[in-house]
Write a protein that holds these residues in place. Structure first.
Motif, PDB file in Angstrom:
ATOM      1  N   HIS A  40       0.831  -1.209   0.000  1.00 27.47           N
ATOM      2  CA  HIS A  40       0.000   0.000   0.000  1.00 27.47           C
ATOM      3  C   HIS A  40       0.865   1.258   0.000  1.00 27.47           C
ATOM      4  O   HIS A  40       0.475   2.291  -0.563  1.00 27.47           O
ATOM      5  N   THR A 109     -11.280 -10.941   9.109  1.00 24.64           N
ATOM      6  CA  THR A 109     -10.830 -10.672   7.742  1.00 24.64           C
ATOM      7  C   THR A 109      -9.953  -9.418   7.709  1.00 24.64           C
ATOM      8  O   THR A 109      -9.964  -8.600   8.638  1.00 24.64           O
ATOM      9  N   LEU A 110      -9.230  -9.264   6.622  1.00 22.88           N
ATOM     10  CA  LEU A 110      -8.412  -8.064   6.450  1.00 22.88           C
ATOM     11  C   LEU A 110      -9.295  -6.814   6.358  1.00 22.88           C
ATOM     12  O   LEU A 110      -8.930  -5.748   6.840  1.00 22.88           O
ATOM     13  N   GLU A 111     -10.450  -6.956   5.727  1.00 24.86           N
ATOM     14  CA  GLU A 111     -11.367  -5.815   5.619  1.00 24.86           C
ATOM     15  C   GLU A 111     -11.830  -5.363   7.002  1.00 24.86           C
ATOM     16  O   GLU A 111     -11.939  -4.155   7.262  1.00 24.86           O
ATOM     17  N   SER A 262      -7.019  -0.750  -0.966  1.00 29.87           N
ATOM     18  CA  SER A 262      -7.680  -1.736  -1.827  1.00 29.87           C
ATOM     19  C   SER A 262      -6.660  -2.569  -2.593  1.00 29.87           C
ATOM     20  O   SER A 262      -6.803  -3.789  -2.737  1.00 29.87           O
ATOM     21  N   TYR A 264      -3.618  -3.176  -1.621  1.00 30.71           N
ATOM     22  CA  TYR A 264      -2.992  -4.032  -0.602  1.00 30.71           C
ATOM     23  C   TYR A 264      -3.841  -5.273  -0.354  1.00 30.71           C
ATOM     24  O   TYR A 264      -3.333  -6.395  -0.318  1.00 30.71           O
ATOM     25  N   LEU A 265      -5.141  -5.076  -0.170  1.00 33.63           N
ATOM     26  CA  LEU A 265      -6.039  -6.193   0.127  1.00 33.63           C
ATOM     27  C   LEU A 265      -6.064  -7.212  -1.014  1.00 33.63           C
ATOM     28  O   LEU A 265      -6.047  -8.425  -0.777  1.00 33.63           O
ATOM     29  N   TYR A 268      -2.674  -9.048  -0.992  1.00 33.69           N
ATOM     30  CA  TYR A 268      -2.538  -9.977   0.129  1.00 33.69           C
ATOM     31  C   TYR A 268      -3.460 -11.187  -0.056  1.00 33.69           C
ATOM     32  O   TYR A 268      -3.120 -12.321   0.298  1.00 33.69           O
ATOM     33  N   GLY A 269      -4.623 -10.947  -0.619  1.00 27.71           N
ATOM     34  CA  GLY A 269      -5.544 -12.046  -0.869  1.00 27.71           C
ATOM     35  C   GLY A 269      -4.934 -13.087  -1.787  1.00 27.71           C
ATOM     36  O   GLY A 269      -5.122 -14.301  -1.584  1.00 27.71           O
TER      37      GLY A 269
END
Length: 338
Positions: A40, A109-111, A262, A264-265, A268-269
């Motif tokens: 990020h 979750t990451l979110e 976003s 980053y997520l 990482y996912g």
């Protein structure tokens, strides 16, 4: 903040400054190497440069500006304009945000990690806390629940954690201590050597860090479902440097945070999707603790550590109960919204 001046010069006797354009350059202190944990920051630099036609740039340094445990100090004196650090590295310097490192918060979750982190960062107590270091909280570095890699016989019962030497910081370290383990807070960059030399038996990290710092290469087993908590690692900016930005530069920076997160997520996912293949490739055994063992761990570590944290915060004039309640409510609201 470093300002670069470009000028036209005349060929008259001596040099004359006839025109100039200013470009803003920020130095950013992170550590290790480029990895999921820093994507990020990399994306933020790209977006800010694009939005300002290259007139505002972020120069990202991986360890060249400061040690990771000294990044907040560097921000406080203006040694650089932006930095990443982890709350557990120096809990006394940023007590308010350590609420996010309490064990067994239930973040799944990451979110959800982004939501609770940014809620706490927006709280007056957290902003006042970091203002002591001339730091403004910009964005989080969301990580999944930590799990441990280890050597020797797999540990799949809480009783087997007794006397286990584990690299763990913050609330995770306290959780392991509560069940008789011996936590040490060596930095991420020191974890591999600590494992190799036998200073620790196990290392608690998120998946990306086990890969980035090589601890997975020493591992014989990995706990897939221990999930004791995570570490909170904000990205902050020097307040004076932030206020010195032009309106356009500040807008470019602030408006890029959500897109950087976003990115980053998504990145990482993709890493999480291939994690099982990594374990298989390296011959690492996946350990699943029985639910009864997980419940015993939570009963021993979660409530007592949380209550003591709240008591300690209130004694310092920090609204610990309010911050904890904010995390709980944000989790509820986030799930309701989904």
């Amino acid at each position: 903040m470093k300002t670069i001046l470009t000028a036209a010069v005349t060929a008259a006797a001596g040099f004359s400054l006839v025109g100039e354009a200013a470009a803003t350059e920020w130095n950013v202190s992170v550590w290790g190497k480029r990895r999921a944990f820093t994507e990020h920051v990399e994306k933020l630099a790209e977006l800010v440069s694009d939005k300002t036609n290259g007139e505002f740039t972020l120069n990202i340094s991986y360890g060249g500006l400061s040690k990771n445990k000294e990044n907040l100090d560097g921000i406080s004196i203006g040694a650089f304009e932006m930095a990443q650090f982890c709350a557990g590295y120096h809990r006394d310097k940023n007590p308010s945000i350590t609420v996010l490192e309490l064990p067994f918060l239930g973040v799944n979750t990451l979110e959800e990690e982004v939501a609770v982190s940014h809620a706490v960062y927006g709280h007056e107590a957290a902003q006042k806390d970091l203002a002591r270091w001339n730091a403004k909280l910009l964005m989080t570095s969301p990580m999944p629940q930590y799990n441990i890699v280890g050597t020797g016989e797999p540990r799949d019962a809480v009783a087997e954690f007794k006397d286990m030497r584990v690299r763990a910081t913050g609330g995770i370290g306290k959780a392991f201590s509560a069940v008789g383990a011996v936590p040490t807070s060596v930095t991420a960059t020191e974890a591999y050597n600590a494992m190799e030399s036998g200073v620790v038996d196990t290392v608690a990290f998120a998946q990306h860090a086990h890969l980035a710092f090589g601890t997975i290469n020493r591992a014989e087993w990995w706990t897939a479902n221990l999930n004791p908590g995570t570490v909170n690692c904000p990205v902050v900016v020097n307040t004076d440097a932030y206020e010195a930005l032009s309106d356009a530069e500040r807008t470019a920076l602030d408006s890029s945070v959500d897109e950087a997160i976003s990115h980053y997520l998504a990145n990482y996912g993709a890493l999480l999707e291939k994690w099982d293949a990594v374990l298989e490739e390296k011959g690492v055994t996946k350990v699943m603790l029985p639910e009864a063992e997980l419940a015993a761990f939570r009963a021993t570590a979660a409530d007592p550590i949380r209550e003591q944290w709240i008591k300690d915060m209130e004694a310092q004039g920090i609204p610990g109960q309010e911050l904890y309640d904010l995390v709980v409510k944000t989790l509820e609201d986030t799930r309701a919204g989904n």
